[in-house]
Design a protein around this motif. Sequence first.
Motif, mmCIF file in Angstrom:
data_model
loop_
_atom_site.group_PDB
_atom_site.id
_atom_site.type_symbol
_atom_site.label_atom_id
_atom_site.label_comp_id
_atom_site.label_asym_id
_atom_site.label_seq_id
_atom_site.Cartn_x
_atom_site.Cartn_y
_atom_site.Cartn_z
ATOM 1 N N ARG A 51 31.918 42.059 33.055
ATOM 2 C CA ARG A 51 31.678 41.502 34.392
ATOM 3 C C ARG A 51 31.581 39.976 34.324
ATOM 4 O O ARG A 51 32.134 39.265 35.166
ATOM 5 C CB ARG A 51 30.429 42.105 35.019
ATOM 6 C CG ARG A 51 30.639 43.550 35.503
ATOM 7 C CD ARG A 51 29.466 44.051 36.321
ATOM 8 N NE ARG A 51 28.241 44.181 35.544
ATOM 9 C CZ ARG A 51 27.936 45.249 34.794
ATOM 10 N NH1 ARG A 51 28.748 46.284 34.740
ATOM 11 N NH2 ARG A 51 26.798 45.284 34.123
ATOM 12 N N GLY A 60 34.936 38.534 33.989
ATOM 13 C CA GLY A 60 35.585 38.504 35.298
ATOM 14 C C GLY A 60 35.190 37.280 36.100
ATOM 15 O O GLY A 60 36.021 36.674 36.782
ATOM 16 N N GLY A 83 37.593 34.295 37.369
ATOM 17 C CA GLY A 83 37.578 33.823 38.752
ATOM 18 C C GLY A 83 37.507 32.308 38.816
ATOM 19 O O GLY A 83 38.190 31.664 39.631
ATOM 20 N N THR A 100 40.824 30.875 37.760
ATOM 21 C CA THR A 100 41.796 31.127 38.831
ATOM 22 C C THR A 100 41.677 30.058 39.908
ATOM 23 O O THR A 100 42.690 29.513 40.382
ATOM 24 C CB THR A 100 41.584 32.527 39.441
ATOM 25 O OG1 THR A 100 41.775 33.509 38.415
ATOM 26 C CG2 THR A 100 42.548 32.799 40.589
ATOM 27 N N GLN A 155 38.014 46.004 38.381
ATOM 28 C CA GLN A 155 37.726 44.649 38.873
ATOM 29 C C GLN A 155 38.263 43.600 37.904
ATOM 30 O O GLN A 155 38.866 42.605 38.320
ATOM 31 C CB GLN A 155 36.223 44.463 39.099
ATOM 32 C CG GLN A 155 35.833 43.084 39.578
ATOM 33 C CD GLN A 155 36.451 42.704 40.909
ATOM 34 O OE1 GLN A 155 36.695 43.541 41.760
ATOM 35 N NE2 GLN A 155 36.732 41.434 41.077
ATOM 36 N N LEU A 156 38.052 43.806 36.620
ATOM 37 C CA LEU A 156 38.530 42.843 35.627
ATOM 38 C C LEU A 156 40.058 42.776 35.627
ATOM 39 O O LEU A 156 40.631 41.687 35.549
ATOM 40 C CB LEU A 156 38.003 43.207 34.234
ATOM 41 C CG LEU A 156 38.313 42.210 33.118
ATOM 42 C CD1 LEU A 156 37.748 40.829 33.435
ATOM 43 C CD2 LEU A 156 37.741 42.720 31.795
ATOM 44 N N ARG A 177 42.039 43.419 38.189
ATOM 45 C CA ARG A 177 42.421 42.702 39.417
ATOM 46 C C ARG A 177 42.233 41.202 39.249
ATOM 47 O O ARG A 177 43.094 40.410 39.629
ATOM 48 C CB ARG A 177 41.598 43.192 40.605
ATOM 49 C CG ARG A 177 42.145 44.415 41.292
ATOM 50 C CD ARG A 177 41.478 44.659 42.646
ATOM 51 N NE ARG A 177 40.034 44.806 42.574
ATOM 52 C CZ ARG A 177 39.399 45.941 42.321
ATOM 53 N NH1 ARG A 177 40.085 47.052 42.119
ATOM 54 N NH2 ARG A 177 38.087 45.983 42.293
ATOM 55 N N GLN A 178 41.101 40.831 38.664
ATOM 56 C CA GLN A 178 40.817 39.406 38.471
ATOM 57 C C GLN A 178 41.843 38.778 37.539
ATOM 58 O O GLN A 178 42.295 37.663 37.761
ATOM 59 C CB GLN A 178 39.402 39.221 37.919
ATOM 60 C CG GLN A 178 38.898 37.811 37.994
ATOM 61 C CD GLN A 178 38.834 37.291 39.406
ATOM 62 O OE1 GLN A 178 38.243 37.886 40.272
ATOM 63 N NE2 GLN A 178 39.476 36.167 39.654
ATOM 64 N N TYR A 179 42.226 39.509 36.498
ATOM 65 C CA TYR A 179 43.232 38.986 35.563
ATOM 66 C C TYR A 179 44.584 38.837 36.260
ATOM 67 O O TYR A 179 45.282 37.845 36.049
ATOM 68 C CB TYR A 179 43.362 39.889 34.331
ATOM 69 C CG TYR A 179 44.378 39.368 33.355
ATOM 70 C CD1 TYR A 179 44.092 38.257 32.564
ATOM 71 C CD2 TYR A 179 45.639 39.948 33.247
ATOM 72 C CE1 TYR A 179 45.030 37.744 31.684
ATOM 73 C CE2 TYR A 179 46.580 39.447 32.370
ATOM 74 C CZ TYR A 179 46.275 38.346 31.591
ATOM 75 O OH TYR A 179 47.217 37.835 30.733
ATOM 76 N N LEU A 205 45.092 38.236 39.416
ATOM 77 C CA LEU A 205 44.982 37.050 40.276
ATOM 78 C C LEU A 205 45.120 35.772 39.455
ATOM 79 O O LEU A 205 45.794 34.825 39.870
ATOM 80 C CB LEU A 205 43.638 37.043 41.013
ATOM 81 C CG LEU A 205 43.466 38.053 42.127
ATOM 82 C CD1 LEU A 205 42.017 38.057 42.622
ATOM 83 C CD2 LEU A 205 44.421 37.759 43.275
#
Length: 158
Positions: free
Chosen positions: A14, A17, A21, A24, A98-99, A101-103, A105
């Motif tokens: 988490r 992530g 973010g 990103t 979630q991780l 998705r974050q990667y 992005l």
Amino acid sequence: MNEVDFKEYLAFLRDLGVTLGEITTVEQEKAKFVRMDDLDGLNECMKREQALSMALRSCDQKRDAMLLLLGLEDVPLRDLLDHAPPEDREETRKTVEQLCRQYALFRSAFEVAQDTLECNLHQIEKVLHMESSDGDMQPGYQETAPQLPPRLRTDFRA
């Protein structure tokens, strides 16, 4: 496998992530500054990007150590759910999704920033070529290229 250690690993993922973010956001800002021809802003983004990249390298080392402790060193992230304790499966699924998705992005923002930077560098190269006094300057950065004015210079650390 120790459940406490597994929960610590999920907390680590988490936190990773969150770091993704942050980087990103830096990549998105970097693309914006390139489009605006704001070299000072671009330089600041690149400094932040470098610091976050070092943090990610540190995370990578910590991840390797945690996976070794858990006996999961050869398990890819996408298969982590198969190795999670039953009581942690739902949390594992959410954390991994979630991780991922974050990667995704991050990769998208990174590619946009890289493409934008490359396009602008190509445009600068064309302008320099057209403005060269002898007109026979070859594309690419060469020692014979004219010195850029200070507002066009930056320190690239990509």
